[in-house]
Write an enzyme that holds these catalytic residues in place. Structure first.
Site, PDB file in Angstrom:
ATOM      1  N   CYS A  25       0.842  -1.204   0.000  1.00  0.00           N
ATOM      2  CA  CYS A  25       0.000   0.000   0.000  1.00  0.00           C
ATOM      3  C   CYS A  25       0.875   1.251   0.000  1.00  0.00           C
ATOM      4  CB  CYS A  25      -0.926  -0.006   1.219  1.00  0.00           C
ATOM      5  SG  CYS A  25      -1.867   1.518   1.412  1.00  0.00           S
TER       6      CYS A  25
ATOM      7  N   TYR B 240       1.074   3.733  -3.336  1.00  0.00           N
ATOM      8  CA  TYR B 240       0.607   5.118  -3.281  1.00  0.00           C
ATOM      9  C   TYR B 240       1.743   6.094  -3.558  1.00  0.00           C
ATOM     10  CZ  TYR B 240      -4.277   4.667  -1.931  1.00  0.00           C
ATOM     11  OH  TYR B 240      -5.631   4.429  -1.944  1.00  0.00           O
TER      12      TYR B 240
ATOM     13  N   TYR C  34       0.762  12.479  -1.695  1.00  0.00           N
ATOM     14  CA  TYR C  34       1.381  11.167  -1.926  1.00  0.00           C
ATOM     15  C   TYR C  34       2.661  11.236  -2.748  1.00  0.00           C
ATOM     16  CZ  TYR C  34      -2.746   9.236   0.234  1.00  0.00           C
ATOM     17  OH  TYR C  34      -3.736   8.935   1.148  1.00  0.00           O
TER      18      TYR C  34
ATOM     19  N   GLU D 110      -5.446  -4.053  -3.340  1.00  0.00           N
ATOM     20  CA  GLU D 110      -5.363  -2.628  -3.681  1.00  0.00           C
ATOM     21  C   GLU D 110      -6.067  -2.363  -5.015  1.00  0.00           C
ATOM     22  OE1 GLU D 110      -4.527   0.188  -2.536  1.00  0.00           O
ATOM     23  OE2 GLU D 110      -3.476  -0.296  -0.678  1.00  0.00           O
TER      24      GLU D 110
END
Length: 577
Positions: free
Chosen positions: A174, A178, A204, A246
């Site tokens: 994750c 990102y 991000y 995801e």
């Protein structure tokens, strides 16, 4: 010939290549390399494309934020459980810092709500994709890992550290994903951008978040250093599961708008036909087919002379002579090819896309290819090759990572009317057909040159069918003309070199895989534009919504070639996740 110096063929498993490249680095980096296809799939989801374009419906973003709040709460809880398990003080401190970062991220989500006046319903229902992801994280952090005995209350420090490593293995994807998406989207912003989701992208892509992603990977590597191969395999499996979850999380976000991807999104097999074309050498294969055939010929010469003379030194000399002949042929071709490219560039540089000028210039290359093939035939270097040896070489041929699974997905998709053709300069179509047949790709129609055989042995002659860029274009157009069933055709051509350029330009979507310096020089001279595919898709999405165009704006002879670095990108663009 079209390719560079022939090299010996190599047989093996293409999946092992990524592992070899990654040796000597930590488990986090190895997993990221191995599951690059999943990362690319996430980047090309309709939700991310719409967000990147800036025209994502605000209600879709609101729904995403609400789901992400559910997810981040579970994510923070998983960090807390991992922190309790970590035996090393530095690891505890690092995990604690990451948990605090997640809590700050939740505050950022609150600021989104305040900034846009959205009514964030605290009791918003968690959707199945989010629930499945959070359940997976918390189960892993609690020791409920498939195939692993959960540590008891009297677990040793090592067992607890191992659980912390498993938990980080499920959480690292994750963070890295990102960070990756943030950087990709940040690259599309300009200084004057009034992008509605600029704050999300900047968060991000920020140095702070990038550092957090790297810190998570470093902790995973540190906690995993004492694990066995079997235990590292469990981390790899958890990493892969998290990547898939995801993707599912992004795909589960509702979109009340049209999107330009995947390319087959609005494909109706009753009305549409996907015409898919691909080159073979170095587009599909890792090694050029001429190198394979040269190696078969050399090995055959060595064995034949050894049998006839029973003298090892004589057979070795014969093989060396043939290898030398191949070397001379290859060197001559490369020199002639380079000079041909230079000759094509002596005309005045085009100010805009000049298709006719390019096509005329390529007549020189067509003449060269025909002359060089004739030299190969006259030298007799392809005489005496056994058809069975050729077929076995095709079965062992290494194909580009992701190419086989892409075409298998096309073939097995019952909701897709697709016609697939491979256009190649390869001297021997049997080599290509064998490579495909051994992988369940018999549906791919091969258009290439053929060997002439007598009793399964090649005579040294080539039945020429496709020798040049112009030949390829003629085959391409003939195939399209023959498919006159009234359906709307969408054409895609995938290639890697100058030999493919006319077909790449004629197709609705011309995809250039890899990097060809000679094609780049030629393209710059005749006004071609080379555009990375992802930014092009985002721009198409933006214009489609702004101008209310339809996705048929992918049109041939625009002078634009779309560049990609892998078949994973092609798969994500055409078929989606």
């Amino acid at each position: 010939m079209e390719s560079a110096n022939p090299k010996p063929a190599v047989a093996g498993n293409p999946k092992l290549l990524s592992i070899e490249v990654a040796e000597g680095v930590g488990i986090a980096r190895r997993c990221w390399i191995k599951f690059n296809k999943e990362a690319t799939s996430a980047l090309y989801t309709p939700f991310v494309i719409c967000l990147a374009s800036g025209n994502l419906n605000i209600q879709s973003f609101r729904h995403y934020i609400a789901q992400d709040v559910h997810f981040l709460k579970a994510f923070a809880q998983a960090f807390e459980l991992a922190e309790e398990c970590a035996d090393d003080d530095d690891a505890k401190i690092g995990i604690g810092e990451l948990r605090k970062d997640v809590l700050e991220e939740l505050k950022m989500h609150d600021s989104f709500v305040q900034e846009w006046g959205l009514e964030m319903v605290k009791e918003s229902t968690i959707n199945p994709a989010t629930s499945k992801y959070t359940d997976f994280l918390l189960a892993t952090a609690s020791g409920k890992v498939e195939g692993v005995k959960a540590p008891g209350k009297l677990a040793t420090p090592f067992e607890k550290t191992k659980l912390a490593a498993y938990t980080l293995g499920a959480m690292t994807p994750c963070m890295r994903l990102y960070a990756y998406i943030g950087k990709e989207l940040q690259g599309l912003l300009d200084g004057k951008s009034n992008h509605p989701y600029k704050k999300w992208i900047e968060n991000y892509s920020s140095e702070g978040f990038q550092a957090s992603a790297l810190q998570t990977e470093d902790l995973l590597d540190k906690l995993s250093v004492a694990l066995t191969g079997e235990e590292l395999a469990i981390i790899e499996k958890l990493y892969y599961q998290a990547m898939k979850l995801e993707i599912d999380f992004f795909l589960a976000q509702p979109l009340s708008q049209k999107t330009v991807i995947p390319l087959i999104r609005y494909h109706d097999p009753a009305e549409h036909c996907l015409m898919l074309f691909s080159d073979f050498d170095l587009t599909f294969s890792v090694v050029d087919s001429s190198a394979i055939l040269a190696e078969i010929a050399i090995m055959k010469a060595s064995k034949s002379n050894q049998i006839q003379s029973e003298n090892k030194s004589t057979s070795m000399a014969a093989a060396a002579d043939l290898r030398n002949t191949w070397g001379v042929l290859s060197k001559h071709y490369i020199e002639e090819y380079d000079q041909c490219i230079e000759n094509m560039l002596v005309t005045e540089k085009a100010e805009k896309f000049d298709y006719e000028g390019l096509q005329k210039a390529l007549e020189q290359l067509s003449d060269l290819e025909k002359r060089e093939n004739l030299r190969v035939i006259e030298c007799g270097v392809l005489k005496g090759l056994d058809l069975e040896d050729i077929k076995r070489a095709g079965e062992r041929l290494i194909l580009q990572d992701g190419s086989t699974s892409f075409f298998q997905s096309i073939i097995t998709n019952e909701k897709l009317d697709a016609d697939i053709h491979v256009l190649s300069y390869c001297w021997c179509a049997d080599l290509i057909r064998s490579a495909f047949s051994s992988r369940g790709l018999d549906a791919l129609k091969v258009h290439a040159n053929e060997f002439r055989y007598e009793e399964s042995l090649s005579t040294g002659e080539i039945i020429t069918k496709v020798e040049s860029p112009i030949d390829k274009l003629q085959v391409f157009n003939k195939i399209l003309d023959s498919r006159g069933n009234g359906k709307k055709k969408r054409t895609v051509y995938i290639g890697d070199s100058v030999g493919d350029v006319l077909c790449l330009l004629e197709a609705d979507v011309g995809i250039l895989i890899g990097s060809s310096p000679s094609l780049k020089r030629l393209g710059d001279h005749f006004g071609l534009t080379f555009t990375p595919l992802f930014p092009a898709v985002v721009e198409k999405q933006k214009k489609w919504m702004e101008e209310e165009e339809d996705s048929s704006t992918w049109k041939g002879l625009s002078g634009v070639l779309y560049t990609v670095s892998s078949w994973a990108e092609i798969h994500a663009f055409i078929l989606g996740s």
